[in-house]
Scaffold this motif. Structure first.
Motif, PDB file in Angstrom:
ATOM      1  N   ASN A   6      -5.170   7.381   0.004  1.00 52.08           N
ATOM      2  CA  ASN A   6      -3.808   7.905  -0.015  1.00 52.08           C
ATOM      3  C   ASN A   6      -3.035   7.565   1.248  1.00 52.08           C
ATOM      4  O   ASN A   6      -1.846   7.252   1.187  1.00 52.08           O
ATOM      5  CB  ASN A   6      -3.824   9.432  -0.181  1.00 52.08           C
TER       6      ASN A   6
ATOM      7  N   GLU B 145      -4.214  -0.133  -3.277  1.00 51.89           N
ATOM      8  CA  GLU B 145      -4.566   0.715  -4.423  1.00 51.89           C
ATOM      9  C   GLU B 145      -5.827   0.208  -5.111  1.00 51.89           C
ATOM     10  O   GLU B 145      -5.898  -0.949  -5.542  1.00 51.89           O
ATOM     11  CB  GLU B 145      -3.407   0.740  -5.423  1.00 51.89           C
ATOM     12  N   HIS B 146      -6.859   1.080  -5.190  1.00 57.23           N
ATOM     13  CA  HIS B 146      -8.142   0.793  -5.851  1.00 57.23           C
ATOM     14  C   HIS B 146      -8.941  -0.324  -5.184  1.00 57.23           C
ATOM     15  O   HIS B 146      -9.962  -0.753  -5.719  1.00 57.23           O
ATOM     16  CB  HIS B 146      -7.942   0.431  -7.323  1.00 57.23           C
TER      17      HIS B 146
ATOM     18  N   ARG C 175     -10.051   4.376  -3.232  1.00 54.96           N
ATOM     19  CA  ARG C 175      -8.773   5.019  -3.559  1.00 54.96           C
ATOM     20  C   ARG C 175      -8.292   5.801  -2.331  1.00 54.96           C
ATOM     21  O   ARG C 175      -8.742   6.900  -2.048  1.00 54.96           O
ATOM     22  CB  ARG C 175      -8.922   5.917  -4.780  1.00 54.96           C
TER      23      ARG C 175
ATOM     24  N   TYR D 280      -8.443  10.042   1.659  1.00 59.48           N
ATOM     25  CA  TYR D 280      -8.744   9.557   0.310  1.00 59.48           C
ATOM     26  C   TYR D 280      -8.062  10.412  -0.758  1.00 59.48           C
ATOM     27  O   TYR D 280      -7.672  11.560  -0.510  1.00 59.48           O
ATOM     28  CB  TYR D 280     -10.253   9.580   0.067  1.00 59.48           C
TER      29      TYR D 280
ATOM     30  N   CYS E   1      -0.671   0.839  -0.370  1.00 60.36           N
ATOM     31  CA  CYS E   1      -0.551   2.300  -0.236  1.00 60.36           C
ATOM     32  C   CYS E   1      -0.056   2.704   1.139  1.00 60.36           C
ATOM     33  O   CYS E   1       0.740   3.633   1.258  1.00 60.36           O
ATOM     34  CB  CYS E   1      -1.904   2.966  -0.498  1.00 60.36           C
TER      35      CYS E   1
ATOM     36  N   SER F 144     -14.654   5.525  -0.568  1.00 62.15           N
ATOM     37  CA  SER F 144     -13.915   5.323  -1.808  1.00 62.15           C
ATOM     38  C   SER F 144     -12.878   4.233  -1.591  1.00 62.15           C
ATOM     39  O   SER F 144     -12.370   4.049  -0.476  1.00 62.15           O
ATOM     40  CB  SER F 144     -13.215   6.619  -2.243  1.00 62.15           C
TER      41      SER F 144
END
Length: 380
Positions: free
Chosen positions: A307, A277-278, A305, A321, A262, A303
């Motif tokens: 960004n 990612e994840h 996830r 996030y 990401c 998290s």
């Protein structure tokens, strides 16, 4: 009268060589004033405001309060879908949405007439650039179909570099790096000098040619290349040698917790942070040649996830996030050291401090209670 002793908070290393874990993680979300918990981009400007692009607009954080620039702020432009924020030499923000917009700090207004902004900067071309980069001094590097235009905004000096078939560009404090669609890397020294050419990426680049390439160069001038949203991992070249692969694939040179990259940034210690990612964050230590994984529920990560990642000039890493706001991680822990004002006056009240301010150059201005104004230069 209460007497205050003047103390400066000095920031010392808290990343242990053996574990490479930061000790302090701080969080911001809608309860703290964020307009949305979905964070797309982060930038800290020269006045120490942190600009946070969210799914509900743009927020400006001063360390205590948020100011919201939502929707059509001041009847100017739409402030959504922001992917990148930069700053020019005069403190204007250059914001990338699906096109570029500019924030005029003096007028507190946004506008999307990029050609008018460029003309104010002494740049007269009929077409808008495909890409804008700023260097450490806030000068502009503009990507056009026929090449790269460099503009020193202070002295209005311009240099044009004729390069065709450009794919992407990134700028560090020393160089501008341009990758062509065939995978050739051109290195342009910012302070002048010979342009060099590197074709070692071509075979790797063929695998990624259908994807949007992101190119990152760290403080060691080592190169990182990846494609967001693909399963290609990230390729890394150190000291001009062969490219190595970071991935969870069996053939990877370095194993990390996934392969969909990401974002990448470098912290204040020179460690490389890789958002997956994840799968949270993996941190690569040049010193120890080790990789450590930061996952949801460990070390303050809220998290997996993520960004965006961003490291500011102080070395603080900011994590944006998808749905959980922001975590920021100072690269140094606070330790206290007492400094007394200089001069020949030995009055016991000389060090009574009434006000403190840090200017845009990083100097500390100290206002005393009856004994004038002092300034501390961090470089001296």
């Amino acid at each position: 009268m209460k007497k205050f002793i003047f103390s400066i908070v000095l920031l010392n290393v808290c990343l242990c060589a053996s574990s490479q874990i930061y000790s302090h993680f701080y969080h911001l979300n809608t309860k703290d004033g964020l307009s949305s918990n979905s964070v797309c981009a982060i930038y800290k400007d020269k006045l120490n405001y942190v600009w946070i692009a969210t799914s509900n607009g743009l927020d400006r954080y001063d360390g205590a309060r948020m100011k919201h620039y939502n929707g059509f702020y001041n009847n100017s432009v739409w402030l959504y879908n922001i992917s990148d924020i930069q700053e020019d030499a005069f403190g204007n923000l250059i914001i990338n949405r699906y096109n570029y917009i500019v924030y005029d700090r003096k007028k507190d207004i946004f506008y999307d007439d990029l050609l008018s902004y460029l003309r104010l900067m002494g740049i007269y071309r009929k077409n808008v650039p495909h890409r804008i980069n700023t260097d450490k001094k806030g000068n502009l590097w503009l990507s056009y179909n026929d090449g790269i235009l460099y503009c020193n905004l202070r002295n209005r000096k311009k240099t044009f570099y004729s390069l065709n078939n450009m794919s992407t560009m990134t700028v560090t404090k020393d160089n501008a790096y341009v990758i062509t669609k065939s995978g050739t890397i051109f290195t342009i020294p910012i302070n002048g000098g010979k342009i060099t050419k590197d074709s070692s990426l071509k075979d790797i680049y063929k695998k990624k040619s259908a994807c949007e390439i992101t190119f990152f160069v760290d403080s060691h001038n080592n190169k990182w290349i990846y494609s967001k949203g693909t399963n290609n991992g990230v390729y890394y070249q150190e000291n001009g040698h062969h490219w190595k692969l970071f991935s969870d694939a069996e053939n990877a040179d370095y194993r990390i917790k996934g392969r969909q990259i990401c974002n990448i940034t470098e912290d204040g210690f020179g460690n490389i942070w890789i958002a997956i990612e994840h799968n949270g964050i993996n941190i690569f230590s040049y010193k120890d040649r080790e990789i450590i994984s930061l996952q949801h529920g460990s070390y303050g990560i809220v998290s997996n996830r993520i960004n965006t990642l961003y490291c500011d000039a102080t070395g603080t890493v900011w994590i944006g996030y998808l749905k959980n706001g922001i975590t920021f991680v100072p690269s140094r822990k606070a330790a206290f050291e007492t400094h007394f004002l200089g001069g020949n006056d030995i009055s016991e009240y000389k060090n009574d401090i009434a006000a403190l301010m840090v200017d845009k150059e990083g100097n500390l201005w100290v206002g005393t209670d009856g004994y004038g104004l002092s300034v501390f230069n961090k470089e001296l």
